[in-house]
Design a protein around this motif. Sequence first.
Motif, mmCIF file in Angstrom:
data_model
loop_
_atom_site.group_PDB
_atom_site.id
_atom_site.type_symbol
_atom_site.label_atom_id
_atom_site.label_comp_id
_atom_site.label_asym_id
_atom_site.label_seq_id
_atom_site.Cartn_x
_atom_site.Cartn_y
_atom_site.Cartn_z
ATOM 1 N N LEU A 147 0.835 -1.194 0.000
ATOM 2 C CA LEU A 147 0.000 0.000 0.000
ATOM 3 C C LEU A 147 0.876 1.252 0.000
ATOM 4 N N MET A 148 0.786 2.028 -1.060
ATOM 5 C CA MET A 148 1.513 3.291 -1.127
ATOM 6 C C MET A 148 0.511 4.434 -1.277
ATOM 7 N N PHE A 149 0.697 5.501 -0.486
ATOM 8 C CA PHE A 149 -0.259 6.602 -0.500
ATOM 9 C C PHE A 149 0.467 7.928 -0.285
ATOM 10 N N TYR A 150 -0.205 9.009 -0.676
ATOM 11 C CA TYR A 150 0.347 10.359 -0.601
ATOM 12 C C TYR A 150 0.313 10.849 0.845
ATOM 13 N N ASN A 151 1.456 11.288 1.326
ATOM 14 C CA ASN A 151 1.676 11.593 2.733
ATOM 15 C C ASN A 151 1.313 13.049 3.056
ATOM 16 N N LYS A 152 0.254 13.245 3.808
ATOM 17 C CA LYS A 152 -0.197 14.595 4.149
ATOM 18 C C LYS A 152 0.836 15.349 4.987
ATOM 19 N N GLU A 153 1.522 14.630 5.876
ATOM 20 C CA GLU A 153 2.505 15.289 6.732
ATOM 21 C C GLU A 153 3.689 15.797 5.915
ATOM 22 N N ALA A 154 4.108 15.030 4.924
ATOM 23 C CA ALA A 154 5.201 15.470 4.056
ATOM 24 C C ALA A 154 4.759 16.635 3.172
ATOM 25 N N LYS A 155 3.504 16.610 2.751
ATOM 26 C CA LYS A 155 2.991 17.734 1.964
ATOM 27 C C LYS A 155 3.005 19.010 2.805
ATOM 28 N N ARG A 156 2.622 18.899 4.067
ATOM 29 C CA ARG A 156 2.659 20.062 4.960
ATOM 30 C C ARG A 156 4.090 20.568 5.127
ATOM 31 N N PHE A 157 5.013 19.642 5.385
ATOM 32 C CA PHE A 157 6.417 20.007 5.577
ATOM 33 C C PHE A 157 6.968 20.718 4.343
ATOM 34 N N ILE A 160 5.568 24.283 3.881
ATOM 35 C CA ILE A 160 6.137 25.237 4.825
ATOM 36 C C ILE A 160 7.545 25.629 4.388
ATOM 37 N N VAL A 161 8.329 24.626 3.963
ATOM 38 C CA VAL A 161 9.677 24.902 3.470
ATOM 39 C C VAL A 161 9.634 25.833 2.255
ATOM 40 N N TYR A 162 8.636 25.643 1.376
ATOM 41 C CA TYR A 162 8.510 26.473 0.185
ATOM 42 C C TYR A 162 7.945 27.858 0.499
ATOM 43 N N ASP A 213 12.211 15.626 -3.606
ATOM 44 C CA ASP A 213 11.337 16.794 -3.755
ATOM 45 C C ASP A 213 11.830 18.020 -2.996
ATOM 46 N N TYR A 214 12.838 17.831 -2.143
ATOM 47 C CA TYR A 214 13.288 18.923 -1.289
ATOM 48 C C TYR A 214 14.605 19.551 -1.751
ATOM 49 N N LEU A 215 15.137 19.109 -2.868
ATOM 50 C CA LEU A 215 16.411 19.641 -3.341
ATOM 51 C C LEU A 215 16.303 21.146 -3.611
ATOM 52 N N ARG A 216 17.304 21.897 -3.172
ATOM 53 C CA ARG A 216 17.301 23.343 -3.418
ATOM 54 C C ARG A 216 17.498 23.653 -4.889
ATOM 55 N N GLU A 217 18.134 22.742 -5.610
ATOM 56 C CA GLU A 217 18.326 22.893 -7.054
ATOM 57 C C GLU A 217 17.612 21.735 -7.746
ATOM 58 N N PRO A 218 16.349 21.926 -8.128
ATOM 59 C CA PRO A 218 15.569 20.841 -8.726
ATOM 60 C C PRO A 218 16.218 20.214 -9.953
ATOM 61 N N ALA A 242 12.353 8.322 6.597
ATOM 62 C CA ALA A 242 11.221 7.555 6.080
ATOM 63 C C ALA A 242 9.921 8.340 6.170
ATOM 64 N N SER A 243 9.731 9.062 7.265
ATOM 65 C CA SER A 243 8.476 9.797 7.459
ATOM 66 C C SER A 243 8.393 11.069 6.621
ATOM 67 N N LEU A 244 9.536 11.489 6.028
ATOM 68 C CA LEU A 244 9.534 12.672 5.172
ATOM 69 C C LEU A 244 9.205 12.360 3.716
ATOM 70 N N GLY A 245 9.071 11.080 3.388
ATOM 71 C CA GLY A 245 8.772 10.708 2.007
ATOM 72 C C GLY A 245 7.445 11.282 1.552
ATOM 73 N N ARG A 246 7.411 11.822 0.336
ATOM 74 C CA ARG A 246 6.152 12.379 -0.169
ATOM 75 C C ARG A 246 5.077 11.312 -0.269
ATOM 76 N N TYR A 247 5.507 10.074 -0.439
ATOM 77 C CA TYR A 247 4.610 8.923 -0.345
ATOM 78 C C TYR A 247 5.116 8.004 0.753
ATOM 79 N N GLN A 248 4.191 7.260 1.335
ATOM 80 C CA GLN A 248 4.537 6.221 2.288
ATOM 81 C C GLN A 248 4.208 4.874 1.662
ATOM 82 N N HIS A 249 5.130 3.929 1.801
ATOM 83 C CA HIS A 249 4.884 2.577 1.318
ATOM 84 C C HIS A 249 4.832 1.639 2.512
ATOM 85 N N PHE A 250 3.630 1.103 2.776
ATOM 86 C CA PHE A 250 3.439 0.129 3.836
ATOM 87 C C PHE A 250 3.348 -1.268 3.219
#
Length: 255
Positions: A147-157, A160-162, A213-218, A242-250
């Motif tokens: 099960l892989m899904f889009y991580n709301k906590e990573a989206k928030r992080f 905020i960084v952006y 997704d967090y690279l300063r130089e995309p 692991a918890s910063l992944g834009r997706y989580q794979h369980f």
Amino acid sequence: MTIKTDRSFDGIATKFQHNIYANTKGLLRQQVLLRDLADLNVLQQPTRILDVGAGQGQIALALAAQGHHVHLTDISIEMLQIAQQAATAQQINQVSFEHIGLAALASSQTQQYSLILCHAMLEWLAEPETAIAQLKKLLQPGGILSLMFYNKEAKRFANIVYGNFDYVAADFKVKKKVSLNPQHPLSPADVLSWCRQAGFTLISKTGVRCFHDYLREPAQQQSHFDQLLALELQYNRTEPYASLGRYQHFLLQSD
């Protein structure tokens, strides 16, 4: 009152193919998933696999090429057609296709599978919690759910960084949604709770795109892809990355 509905990619399947699957986001995601799945005992011999919300079938076709039979389902006929074309082009015969949604599949299907794939689908559903129980019904006792899904906590992080403070404060609500952005990002704690309530035990957790997704130089996503992939594979099962992944794979086992 807005009525939530499951999202189909009919009409934008080609756009999705170009913007997601054909770039480093999709390539990295595939490599991480295939690495995680390669560790499963169930795949050490040919088996029947169900891919729910299979989309264009990259993971399914890779597993079929290894000798497994994969049944691909999706509510988007256009996505399935692209998957079928890819299977034909690659001369992969160990696949079958069905244009059907998860709810209908769970209510009509009598066969159970030892491995079910459900990748990047849950966040597009109107009732993701219900989907977990439906997936459980399709799985053999002791079977594995990927099960892989889009991580709301990573989206928030990330936002905020952006510096997208107003967007975060509004809980990601915007008047005009970007068509390829998941409708309902999910909290990993919520998803894990749903899975446990449905009768699953967590085997492993992996972050997908912990650094990409967090690279300063995309531009380095492409120019330094091999190095980036190596680092993702090295650290994406380790906290806090692991918890910063834009997706989580369980990987979950059915009781």
